[in-house]
Each structure stands twice: as structure tokens, then as C-alpha cells.
Write a protein that holds these residues in place. Structure first.
Motif, short mmCIF file in Angstrom:
data_model
loop_
_atom_site.label_atom_id
_atom_site.label_comp_id
_atom_site.label_asym_id
_atom_site.label_seq_id
_atom_site.Cartn_x
_atom_site.Cartn_y
_atom_site.Cartn_z
N ALA A 178 0.82 -1.21 0.00
CA ALA A 178 0.00 0.00 0.00
C ALA A 178 0.86 1.27 0.00
CB ALA A 178 -0.92 0.00 1.22
N GLY A 179 2.20 1.09 0.01
CA GLY A 179 3.10 2.24 0.00
C GLY A 179 3.41 2.80 1.38
N ASN A 180 3.04 2.09 2.44
CA ASN A 180 3.29 2.55 3.80
C ASN A 180 4.57 1.95 4.36
OD1 ASN A 180 0.76 3.96 3.94
ND2 ASN A 180 -0.22 1.98 4.18
N LYS A 181 5.33 2.76 5.11
CA LYS A 181 6.58 2.27 5.72
C LYS A 181 6.29 1.67 7.09
CE LYS A 181 9.73 5.01 3.09
NZ LYS A 181 10.42 6.24 2.93
N TRP A 182 6.92 0.50 7.33
CA TRP A 182 6.78 -0.25 8.58
C TRP A 182 8.18 -0.59 9.08
CZ3 TRP A 182 2.12 -2.44 10.72
CH2 TRP A 182 0.95 -2.08 10.05
N THR A 183 8.36 -0.53 10.40
CA THR A 183 9.64 -0.87 11.02
C THR A 183 9.50 -2.18 11.79
OG1 THR A 183 10.32 1.44 11.23
CG2 THR A 183 11.37 -0.13 12.72
N HIS A 184 10.50 -3.06 11.60
CA HIS A 184 10.54 -4.28 12.40
C HIS A 184 11.23 -3.93 13.71
CE1 HIS A 184 11.41 -8.35 13.75
NE2 HIS A 184 10.36 -8.67 13.00
N VAL A 185 10.59 -4.28 14.84
CA VAL A 185 11.07 -3.88 16.16
C VAL A 185 11.14 -5.08 17.11
CG1 VAL A 185 10.02 -1.59 15.92
CG2 VAL A 185 8.78 -3.39 17.12
N ARG A 186 11.85 -4.87 18.20
CA ARG A 186 11.82 -5.80 19.34
C ARG A 186 11.44 -4.98 20.56
NH1 ARG A 186 15.14 -6.68 23.44
NH2 ARG A 186 16.90 -5.62 22.46
N ILE A 187 10.55 -5.52 21.39
CA ILE A 187 10.15 -4.84 22.61
C ILE A 187 11.29 -4.97 23.62
CG2 ILE A 187 8.51 -4.78 24.52
CD1 ILE A 187 6.43 -6.02 22.61
N GLY A 188 11.76 -3.83 24.14
CA GLY A 188 12.86 -3.82 25.10
C GLY A 188 12.62 -4.75 26.28
N GLY A 189 13.66 -5.49 26.66
CA GLY A 189 13.59 -6.40 27.78
C GLY A 189 12.89 -7.71 27.49
N THR A 190 12.53 -7.95 26.22
CA THR A 190 11.84 -9.18 25.84
C THR A 190 12.44 -9.72 24.54
OG1 THR A 190 10.16 -8.28 24.32
CG2 THR A 190 9.69 -8.12 26.68
N GLU A 191 11.95 -10.84 24.12
CA GLU A 191 12.29 -11.40 22.81
C GLU A 191 11.14 -11.22 21.83
OE1 GLU A 191 15.34 -12.55 21.96
OE2 GLU A 191 15.89 -11.86 23.95
N VAL A 192 10.10 -10.48 22.22
CA VAL A 192 8.92 -10.24 21.37
C VAL A 192 9.29 -9.25 20.28
CG1 VAL A 192 6.54 -9.41 21.31
CG2 VAL A 192 7.36 -10.72 23.29
N ASN A 193 9.03 -9.63 19.03
CA ASN A 193 9.32 -8.73 17.92
C ASN A 193 8.20 -8.78 16.90
OD1 ASN A 193 10.09 -10.68 15.65
ND2 ASN A 193 11.42 -11.38 17.31
N GLY A 194 8.20 -7.80 16.02
CA GLY A 194 7.17 -7.72 14.99
C GLY A 194 7.26 -6.38 14.27
N TRP A 195 6.20 -6.05 13.56
CA TRP A 195 6.17 -4.86 12.70
C TRP A 195 5.27 -3.78 13.28
CZ3 TRP A 195 9.37 -4.73 8.56
CH2 TRP A 195 9.91 -5.96 8.14
N VAL A 196 5.74 -2.52 13.19
CA VAL A 196 4.95 -1.37 13.63
C VAL A 196 4.90 -0.37 12.47
CG1 VAL A 196 4.74 0.54 15.28
CG2 VAL A 196 5.63 -1.66 16.03
N TYR A 197 3.71 0.14 12.20
CA TYR A 197 3.53 1.18 11.19
C TYR A 197 4.31 2.42 11.64
CZ TYR A 197 0.93 4.54 8.27
OH TYR A 197 0.58 5.52 7.38
N ASN A 198 5.15 2.97 10.77
CA ASN A 198 6.04 4.07 11.16
C ASN A 198 5.31 5.28 11.76
OD1 ASN A 198 8.23 2.54 10.38
ND2 ASN A 198 9.06 4.06 8.97
N ALA A 199 4.11 5.56 11.29
CA ALA A 199 3.36 6.70 11.83
C ALA A 199 2.98 6.49 13.29
CB ALA A 199 2.11 6.95 10.99
N ARG A 200 3.06 5.26 13.79
CA ARG A 200 2.73 4.94 15.18
C ARG A 200 3.96 4.97 16.08
NH1 ARG A 200 -0.93 6.59 16.73
NH2 ARG A 200 -0.95 5.21 18.52
#
Length: 129
Positions: A94-116
Motif C-alpha cells: 500500500a506504499g506505507n513504511k513499517w519498522t521491524h522492532v523488538r520490545i525492550g527487555g523481551t524477545e517479542v518482535n514484529g512490525w509497527v507502522y512508522n506513523a505509530r
């Protein structure tokens, strides 16, 4: 006799939910030629840790998703006090930028819409996934 009835009730209580759950797992194929939608439209691009950046949720919270699209499932929701470590970014279909992240202090990771993300997320060209 009471012991047999109790065992029968326990067995029924254990089996009935399992049967109901298995009935809910029925899978149907979409019609031939149908465009994927919802969770079927979720892609999972390869990612690697290319960024040393970090940030937090913009506004009150951000959803961490399984892929870079609103069609993808939610792994977690984080508030503004949670540090997110950036890995890399993509532009979705859709032309939107997303960042792959890891939640600090955990091993949980995934994608967040850059505007968020408070700073707009990972966007340096060298950090592209």
C-alpha cells in the motif's frame, strides 16, 4: 455408583470442549481467483537487525503485528513508556513504511507502522530490510 457418575461428568466436561474446538477448526479454501484478504493478505518479509535505533509508541500506544500490514495479526500492544529497538524497515504493497522492532527487555518482535512510532521509525536507506 457416585464415583462412576463423577468420572463420567469429568470425562464429558473434558471431551465436549475439545469436540467443539475441533469443529471450529474447519478450513475452507477461497474461491479460485479470489484476491487474498484479511490474514491471508499478510506477508512476512525477511528482516535483519540493521539499525541501532530505538523509539517509543506515538500517541497512547502502538500495535506490534506479525507482518507489515493492518491485515496481519497483532502480537502485542505497547504504551509510550516501552522502548522499541529498531531492526529494519520496508514499504508494504500500500506504499506505507513499517519498522521491524523488538520490545525492550523481551524477545517479542514484529512490525509497527512508522506513523505509530514517536520518531517515525527506522527510515535510513541503509536500514532497509
Amino acid at each position: 455408583m457416585g464415583t462412576i457418575r463423577t468420572k463420567a461428568r469429568l470425562l464429558t466436561a473434558a471431551v465436549v470442549p475439545l469436540l467443539a474446538a475441533s469443529a471450529a477448526l474447519a478450513v475452507t479454501a477461497p474461491p479460485a481467483g479470489a484476491a487474498p484478504s484479511g490474514a491471508d493478505a499478510c506477508t512476512h518479509p525477511a528482516w535483519s537487525n540493521k539499525s541501532g535505533g530505538k523509539g517509543t509508541a506515538a500517541g497512547s500506544s502502538a500495535l506490534i503485528r506479525t507482518g507489515p500490514s493492518e491485515d496481519c495479526g497483532v502480537t502485542a500492544e505497547v504504551g509510550t513508556s516501552v522502548t522499541l529497538y529498531y531492526h529494519c524497515w520496508v514499504t508494504n504493497s500500500a506504499g506505507n513504511k513499517w519498522t521491524h522492532v523488538r520490545i525492550g527487555g523481551t524477545e517479542v518482535n514484529g512490525w509497527v507502522y512508522n506513523a505509530r512510532l514517536d520518531d517515525g521509525g527506522s527510515k535510513d536507506p541503509s536500514n532497509r530490510c
